[in-house]
Design an enzyme around this catalytic site. Structure first.
Site, PDB file in Angstrom:
ATOM      1  N   LYS A   1      -6.206 -18.681  -1.997  1.00  0.00           N
ATOM      2  CA  LYS A   1      -4.939 -18.026  -1.639  1.00  0.00           C
ATOM      3  C   LYS A   1      -3.837 -18.541  -2.581  1.00  0.00           C
ATOM      4  CE  LYS A   1      -6.699 -15.484   1.449  1.00  0.00           C
ATOM      5  NZ  LYS A   1      -6.825 -14.056   1.154  1.00  0.00           N
TER       6      LYS A   1
ATOM      7  N   ARG B   1       0.827  -1.209   0.000  1.00  0.00           N
ATOM      8  CA  ARG B   1       0.000   0.000   0.000  1.00  0.00           C
ATOM      9  C   ARG B   1       0.859   1.257   0.000  1.00  0.00           C
ATOM     10  NH1 ARG B   1      -2.763  -4.118   1.995  1.00  0.00           N
ATOM     11  NH2 ARG B   1      -5.049  -4.105   2.050  1.00  0.00           N
TER      12      ARG B   1
ATOM     13  N   ASP C   1      -4.397 -15.142   7.138  1.00  0.00           N
ATOM     14  CA  ASP C   1      -3.127 -15.721   6.687  1.00  0.00           C
ATOM     15  C   ASP C   1      -2.474 -16.599   7.761  1.00  0.00           C
ATOM     16  OD1 ASP C   1      -3.438 -14.481   4.245  1.00  0.00           O
ATOM     17  OD2 ASP C   1      -2.389 -12.681   4.873  1.00  0.00           O
TER      18      ASP C   1
HETATM   19  C1  S3P Z   1      -4.335  -8.813   2.118  1.00  0.00           C
HETATM   20  C2  S3P Z   1      -5.611  -9.250   2.344  1.00  0.00           C
HETATM   21  C3  S3P Z   1      -5.953 -10.661   2.543  1.00  0.00           C
HETATM   22  C4  S3P Z   1      -4.710 -11.498   2.835  1.00  0.00           C
HETATM   23  C5  S3P Z   1      -3.570 -11.175   1.930  1.00  0.00           C
HETATM   24  C6  S3P Z   1      -3.189  -9.717   2.071  1.00  0.00           C
HETATM   25  C7  S3P Z   1      -4.105  -7.371   1.928  1.00  0.00           C
HETATM   26  O1  S3P Z   1      -6.572 -11.140   1.386  1.00  0.00           O
HETATM   27  O2  S3P Z   1      -5.016 -12.865   2.739  1.00  0.00           O
HETATM   28  O3  S3P Z   1      -2.446 -11.965   2.236  1.00  0.00           O
HETATM   29  O4  S3P Z   1      -2.954  -6.920   2.023  1.00  0.00           O
HETATM   30  O5  S3P Z   1      -5.092  -6.660   1.695  1.00  0.00           O
HETATM   31  P1  S3P Z   1      -8.129 -10.915   1.046  1.00  0.00           P
HETATM   32  O6  S3P Z   1      -8.353  -9.471   0.979  1.00  0.00           O
HETATM   33  O7  S3P Z   1      -8.344 -11.560  -0.266  1.00  0.00           O
HETATM   34  O8  S3P Z   1      -8.877 -11.578   2.136  1.00  0.00           O
END
Ligand code: S3P
Length: 432
Positions: free
Chosen positions: A345, A26, A318
């Site tokens: 995932k 981000r 995760d």
């Molecule tokens: C993440 C959101 C999660 C997570 C991923 C990282 C993120 O996924 O599993 O490792 O940085 O926004 P989802 O938004 O698909 O649940």
């Protein structure tokens, strides 16, 4: 690369939490969307987040990497350039789901996003749907997979009820909302990580949260300022699990993000009987531009089984493979449900975790939306394949330390996707 992890003596020591993957993605994307240079410390130097730096460079941002810090000079919110090209997202699902939110609102531009074999199996219809409602053009292979092409258009604002609790979908819509005609909002079925909202507040964006509804107003430009990113609770979770499982252990993890939406795993560990000390953000704290940080003290504890329900899943998504591992050592049954997201995932983590742990001697069954583990107080050991999934590789390593006979991880190199220093950090705690 095959690596063997033998049963370990107690773990001791202090570790700086590894850099945070979610925040790094981000930070790079938002820095690219501003026009003043942004200095970032604590950025994760790993395959996934290097893909994000390469992506923003391909879009015209300048990245200056120095030891300990990087500076990103962005293109501005409405100036992604060059206006066409192919972007390689590698293995990074977060990059693949967030970046199109920005690109979709750049009229005159067209970009194709592609990545590795794993990324090509992960759905993008979940972001295509809301972006199309906003007026974007997105054409994907078989309607839902990479490679896919985003063609920029003027965007209209929407209110979007997320069909799944996913921070990636939420973030994608909020980023597109910066370029839309009016207020754009999302409604979350359950809370998910809120780093995008916090960083947008830091950028001077009006972000409001009212219960499950989060709204952003369109923006002319963003101003981010310098950023220090705290460490990653999802990466630290492997050391937390190791310390909880290996008798006599006591470790300290410093500079770790304590954001309530990221530390669901720690609440689960405490409930199971792991000993944790540290100040975590309380539930219901007002949305703030800051990321709370903590020092966490972890000690071995006898474990009891627990149930993780749908509301808790996005807050520990995760780390759920580690809940399965802890369940093997707990007294009684550990059940995770409402976690069908695990199937999309880096691998189908219901299948790979259940098969992998069963191969090490666990009594674990897959369900449609999770798994159930019968605790037996220990784990025999054996060989586990990472299937190229970083979190599975690190799960195998921790399992080895706590097992009776040791574990060979086939495909340990996958850890470098999120945590290249994992083995060195584990060794520094005495776990090799
Ligand atoms: C993440 C959101 C999660 C997570 C991923 C990282 C993120 O996924 O599993 O490792 O940085 O926004 P989802 O938004 O698909 O649940």
């Amino acid at each position: 690369m095959r690596r063997r992890f033998d049963p370990s003596g107690r773990l001791r020591g202090t570790l700086a939490a590894p850099a945070d993957k979610s925040l790094s993605h981000r930070a790079a994307l938002l820095a690219a969307m501003t026009s003043d240079p942004v200095r970032v410390t604590g950025y994760l130097d790993a395959a996934d987040t290097n893909s994000t730096l390469a992506a923003v460079q391909a879009l015209g941002a300048l990245v200056d990497r120095r030891p300990g810090a990087l500076t990103i000079r962005g293109t501005g919110l409405r100036a992604a350039a060059p206006a066409a090209g192919v972007i390689d997202v590698g293995n990074a699902g977060t990059l693949m789901r967030l970046l199109p939110g920005w690109l979709a609102g750049q009229p005159g531009g067209s970009w194709t996003l592609d990545g590795d074999d794993s990324i090509r199996r992960r759905p993008v219809d979940r972001i295509a749907e809301p972006l199309r409602r906003m007026g974007a053009h997105l054409v994907a292979r078989e309607g839902r997979f990479a490679p896919f092409t985003v063609t920029g258009s003027p965007l209209r604002s929407i209110e979007y009820a997320l069909p799944v609790a996913s921070a990636q979908i939420k973030s994608c819509v909020l980023l597109a909302g910066l370029l839309a005609s009016g207020e754009t909002s999302v409604i979350e079925p359950e809370p998910s990580r809120d780093h995008t909202e916090r960083l947008l507040l830091r950028c001077g964006v009006t972000v409001t949260r009212d219960g499950p509804r989060i709204a952003v107003c369109p923006q002319d430009e963003l101003e981010l300022g310098d950023l220090h990113l705290p460490g990653d609770p999802s990466s630290a979770a492997f050391h937390v699990a190791a310390a909880v499982l290996v008798r006599g252990s006591r470790i300290v993890i410093e500079d770790m993000a304590a954001n309530w939406t990221r530390v669901g795993f720690l609440r689960i560990v405490e409930r199971m009987g792991g000993v944790l000390l540290g100040e975590l953000e309380p539930h219901g704290a007002p949305l703030s531009p800051e990321e709370p940080v903590t020092e966490l003290d972890v000690a071995h504890g006898g474990l009891v089984g627990t149930t993780v329900d749908a509301a808790e899943v996005p807050l520990a998504i995760d780390e759920l493979p580690l809940v399965a591992l802890l369940g093997c050592f707990a007294e009684g049954e550990t059940v995770v449900r409402g976690a069908q997201e695990l199937r999309v995932k880096e691998t189908d983590r219901i299948a790979t975790v259940v098969d992998g742990l069963r191969g090490l001697g666990a009594e674990i069954e897959a369900t449609e939306d999770g798994f159930a583990v019968q605790g037996t107080g220990g784990l025999r050991g054996g060989t586990i394949a990472s299937h190229g999934d970083h979190r599975l590789a690190m799960l195998g390593a921790v399992a080895g330390l706590a097992s009776r006979e040791g574990v060979v991880v086939d495909g340990m190199e996958a850890a470098a996707v999120s945590y290249p220093g994992f083995e060195a950090d584990l060794a520094a705690l005495g776990g090799r």
